[in-house]
Design a protein around this motif. Structure first.
Motif, PDB file in Angstrom:
ATOM      1  N   SER A   2       5.289  44.655 -25.229  1.00 15.54           N
ATOM      2  CA  SER A   2       6.120  43.381 -24.775  1.00 15.54           C
ATOM      3  C   SER A   2       7.492  43.515 -25.371  1.00 15.54           C
ATOM      4  CB  SER A   2       5.539  42.068 -24.970  1.00 15.54           C
ATOM      5  OG  SER A   2       6.300  40.949 -24.529  1.00 15.54           O
ATOM      6  N   LEU A   3       8.503  42.995 -24.932  1.00 13.01           N
ATOM      7  CA  LEU A   3       9.935  42.778 -25.547  1.00 13.01           C
ATOM      8  C   LEU A   3      10.042  41.268 -25.844  1.00 13.01           C
ATOM      9  CD1 LEU A   3      12.206  45.364 -23.641  1.00 13.01           C
ATOM     10  CD2 LEU A   3      10.962  45.538 -26.020  1.00 13.01           C
ATOM     11  N   ASP A   4       8.779  40.439 -25.732  1.00 16.66           N
ATOM     12  CA  ASP A   4       8.862  38.944 -26.124  1.00 16.66           C
ATOM     13  C   ASP A   4       8.423  38.811 -27.366  1.00 16.66           C
ATOM     14  OD1 ASP A   4       8.038  36.094 -25.885  1.00 16.66           O
ATOM     15  OD2 ASP A   4       9.073  35.981 -24.167  1.00 16.66           O
ATOM     16  N   ALA A  63      10.195  42.691 -30.874  1.00 18.47           N
ATOM     17  CA  ALA A  63      10.872  43.349 -29.968  1.00 18.47           C
ATOM     18  C   ALA A  63      12.019  44.373 -30.688  1.00 18.47           C
ATOM     19  CB  ALA A  63      11.316  42.439 -28.994  1.00 18.47           C
ATOM     20  N   TRP A  75       9.143  38.692 -16.819  1.00 20.28           N
ATOM     21  CA  TRP A  75       8.252  39.877 -17.216  1.00 20.28           C
ATOM     22  C   TRP A  75       9.268  41.071 -16.582  1.00 20.28           C
ATOM     23  CZ3 TRP A  75       6.256  43.614 -14.084  1.00 20.28           C
ATOM     24  CH2 TRP A  75       5.400  44.387 -14.739  1.00 20.28           C
ATOM     25  N   GLN A 119      11.899  42.036 -18.550  1.00 24.76           N
ATOM     26  CA  GLN A 119      11.353  43.110 -19.669  1.00 24.76           C
ATOM     27  C   GLN A 119      11.487  44.520 -19.202  1.00 24.76           C
ATOM     28  OE1 GLN A 119       8.167  41.858 -22.280  1.00 24.76           O
ATOM     29  NE2 GLN A 119       8.079  39.827 -21.531  1.00 24.76           N
ATOM     30  N   GLU A 172      14.822  45.838 -18.871  1.00 32.80           N
ATOM     31  CA  GLU A 172      15.593  46.143 -20.130  1.00 32.80           C
ATOM     32  C   GLU A 172      14.937  47.440 -20.390  1.00 32.80           C
ATOM     33  OE1 GLU A 172      16.395  44.553 -24.530  1.00 32.80           O
ATOM     34  OE2 GLU A 172      15.257  43.300 -23.039  1.00 32.80           O
TER      35      GLU A 172
END
Length: 382
Positions: A91-93, A106, A140, A143, A146
């Motif tokens: 995840s990037l969260d 992240a 989501w 993410q 990104e």
């Protein structure tokens, strides 16, 4: 054993020993192998090369977590023989990472990814989780987009499975977090597939996407029902044992607990807890289940590697419906969970199949079992 000490037999020939088995890939996974010393990885690869033929271009993958994979360690693993990395980014969260019990942030993940791409260009895989409690489609997808600005040529999309005994499972059971929404997870998966395909990725397996030919050789072996050895606590293997006239493939499971596994290795020379010979029907069921996970599907050529005396047509019938399922328009694609033809899948599940020609080696009850297996799988796809 023949002896030549008294009367040598000039016509007797001595067969040369068989060549050592070729190892196409080595995968260091499970737990956090990047915590191990690079010297340990090098020593294991040396042992593999002594026991078998390990070509210089064999794929050697290491799973790595961002917090345990600083640039200097990654470089040391490369010097030890690793040539591909699988980074558990997930995840990037940061709040989602905490929910998953991950200790990296992240920013840690993106920094490790950049260093990995510098050291292993074109050979870095990352994963992204979907279907987390309270996760929403829009953020989501943000993410994923990104990640597409930073990633290499391989991405895996994995849906969360709540495992009994984990903290997150307990929290969901107690109502601390909402249960994952399967319909929302399905939407995320479909939107994610579309975004990756638009970015030039081929979905070569249900959860795996690659571009520029960067498929995972090791995982492809699983899905093609190739042989593999599983070594280490809890590892699974599927292979035909060498020696003692072994011809049947076995499923082997290693002892799960690390301490017990190491004790058994010291006492017995191995940590194998269970050995199960696979019958022909069981093997063909695995060929079906694994093949359906890929975009190639199940072709006649692949099937006949495991059942050379009996074609797919003989097992499943030669109807036009089945021909479309297995061969497709190009005569090389097959039924695939990665790209399911929904109308075909629905009709197959309810189809009253015609009797097939008499088989050469599989009894009729086994053929019907295989048909039932495929009907269930195609029903799932629909």
């Amino acid at each position: 054993m023949a002896s030549s000490r008294a009367h040598p037999l000039p016509t007797m020939s001595h067969a040369s020993p068989p060549p050592p088995p070729r190892v196409e890939s080595v995968f260091f996974g499970g737990g956090t192998p990047s915590l191990a010393s690079p010297h340990t990885v090098a020593a294991i690869l040396e042992e593999v090369a002594r026991a078998a033929y390990l070509p210089a271009d064999s794929e050697v993958t290491l799973e790595a977590n961002p917090t345990s994979a600083a640039g200097s360690r990654l470089a040391a693993f490369g010097a030890a023989g690793v040539n591909r990395l699988s980074i558990g980014l997930q995840s990037l969260d940061d709040s989602e990472l905490r929910l998953l019990g991950r200790t990296h942030s992240a920013s840690d993940a993106l920094r490790t990814l950049a260093e990995a791409r510098r050291l292993f260009p074109g050979r870095v895989s990352i994963d992204l989780m979907l279907g987390l409690p309270a996760q929403q489609l829009g953020p989501w997808l943000g993410q994923l987009r990104e990640l597409l600005q930073h990633c290499d040529d391989h991405i895996s999309l994995y849906q969360l499975s709540l495992e009994r005994g984990t903290t997150l499972f307990t929290q969901v059971q107690q109502g601390t977090f909402p249960a994952p929404d399967p319909e929302l997870a399905a939407d995320m998966y479909q939107e994610g597939r579309a975004a990756l395909q638009e970015a030039g990725f081929r979905q070569y397996e249900v959860s795996n996407f690659a571009r520029n030919g960067a498929l995972s050789t090791h995982n492809w072996t699983y899905w093609q029902c190739g042989q593999y050895l599983g070594i280490g606590p809890g590892a699974h293997g599927r292979f035909v044992p060498q020696g003692a006239g072994g011809q049947a493939r076995e499923a082997r499971i290693q002892t799960l607990e690390p301490d017990n596994w190491m004790k058994e290795v010291m006492l017995f020379g191995h940590g194998t807890r269970k050995r199960t010979p696979l019958g022909q029907l069981e093997l063909l069921e695995e060929v079906l289940a694994m093949g359906l996970r890929t975009d190639v599907g199940i072709t006649h050529e692949h099937w006949q590697q495991f059942e050379p005396q009996l074609s797919l047509w003989a097992v499943f019938g030669a109807s036009e419906e089945w021909s479309a399922v297995f061969l497709g328009r190009s005569c090389c694609a097959g039924l695939s969970a990665a790209h399911p033809p929904a109308s075909t899948a629905k009709s197959l599940a309810a189809e009253n199949l015609p009797p097939a020609r008499r088989p050469a080696s599989i009894p009729s009850e086994a053929r019907w079992a295989l048909r039932a297996e495929l009907a269930q799988l195609t029903a799932i796809l629909s």
